[in-house]
Design an enzyme around this catalytic site. Sequence first.
Site, PDB file in Angstrom:
ATOM      1  N   GLU A  72       0.752  -1.111   0.043  1.00 46.65           N
ATOM      2  CA  GLU A  72      -0.040   0.000   0.075  1.00 46.65           C
ATOM      3  C   GLU A  72       0.764   1.243  -0.018  1.00 46.65           C
ATOM      4  O   GLU A  72       1.957   1.332   0.692  1.00 46.65           O
ATOM      5  CB  GLU A  72      -0.974  -0.234   1.215  1.00 46.65           C
ATOM      6  CG  GLU A  72      -1.636   1.206   1.303  1.00 46.65           C
ATOM      7  CD  GLU A  72      -2.441   0.978   2.426  1.00 46.65           C
ATOM      8  OE1 GLU A  72      -3.220   0.061   2.851  1.00 46.65           O
ATOM      9  OE2 GLU A  72      -3.295   2.198   3.037  1.00 46.65           O
ATOM     10  N   GLU A  84      -2.643  11.225   3.603  1.00 45.08           N
ATOM     11  CA  GLU A  84      -3.480  11.186   4.491  1.00 45.08           C
ATOM     12  C   GLU A  84      -3.708  12.351   5.463  1.00 45.08           C
ATOM     13  O   GLU A  84      -2.579  12.801   5.882  1.00 45.08           O
ATOM     14  CB  GLU A  84      -3.658   9.787   5.455  1.00 45.08           C
ATOM     15  CG  GLU A  84      -3.553   8.577   4.548  1.00 45.08           C
ATOM     16  CD  GLU A  84      -3.578   7.086   5.543  1.00 45.08           C
ATOM     17  OE1 GLU A  84      -4.560   6.545   5.634  1.00 45.08           O
ATOM     18  OE2 GLU A  84      -2.358   7.050   5.747  1.00 45.08           O
TER      19      GLU A  84
END
Length: 256
Positions: free
Chosen positions: A137, A142
């Site tokens: 990932e 974020e």
Amino acid sequence: MKPIVLFLSVFTLLSCGNKEDKKEFYFEDNFDGVELNQDYWNYELGDGCPNLCGWGNNERQIYTKENVSLLHGNLVIKATKDSTNYYSGRITTKNKIEFQYGTIEVKAKLPQGAGLWPAIWMLGNDIDTNTWPACGEIDIMEYVGKAPHQIHTTLHTPDSYGQSINTKITTIKNIEDGFHLYKTNWTKDAISFYIDDTLVYTFSPEIKNDKTWPFDKPFYIILNLAIGGNFGGPEVDDSIFPQEFIIDYVKVSSSD
């Protein structure tokens, strides 16, 4: 439809001029239409149940098509709440636009408020048979509303995942103001992260194997706005809704 798999590292650049002229763009969506281009994007709907309730993070939102729209040349992912539920949107390029190596650029404006968790990220396209975290990932951006001004850039691998050590938190006082550019340059040797063209983190383990570097294969893009969850929550400020995660464009080009 078969996925468009782009092996960006094998292209030879023949153009002349400055560095930007030499970059080749292999995928670009400026969201200029009236609806999402489903030749590129998939809607992911619901709450992840029964296989991955809360999408694996105890998130509270239900994803719907109605919470994803195109407006004034932007992609708008809206987080809303009614008397019972939270709603939001999540889209991916899985099985449609997948690529190995390259520069990924996303210009976006963040929502604000405790409990919100917008993200720009990527997963290995073998996730259905090589489950997370083995698939790898790449978290390009974020942000969690409970911690203003902080951007997280993270890699999840079999060697380190969840509370991954392969991460960097960058504090930028005005990151909530207007649009900002989130960019990742991914090669066979390293993955580097930029905010507004400033390098903030580079990941390049000395030993690269399936445990530390599951990044020599195609990945796909995910854009979403989660609510609550292990990272975004647990508390959610219900007074903030609605909130919008706005994306101006997504580009994939040859590596810098």
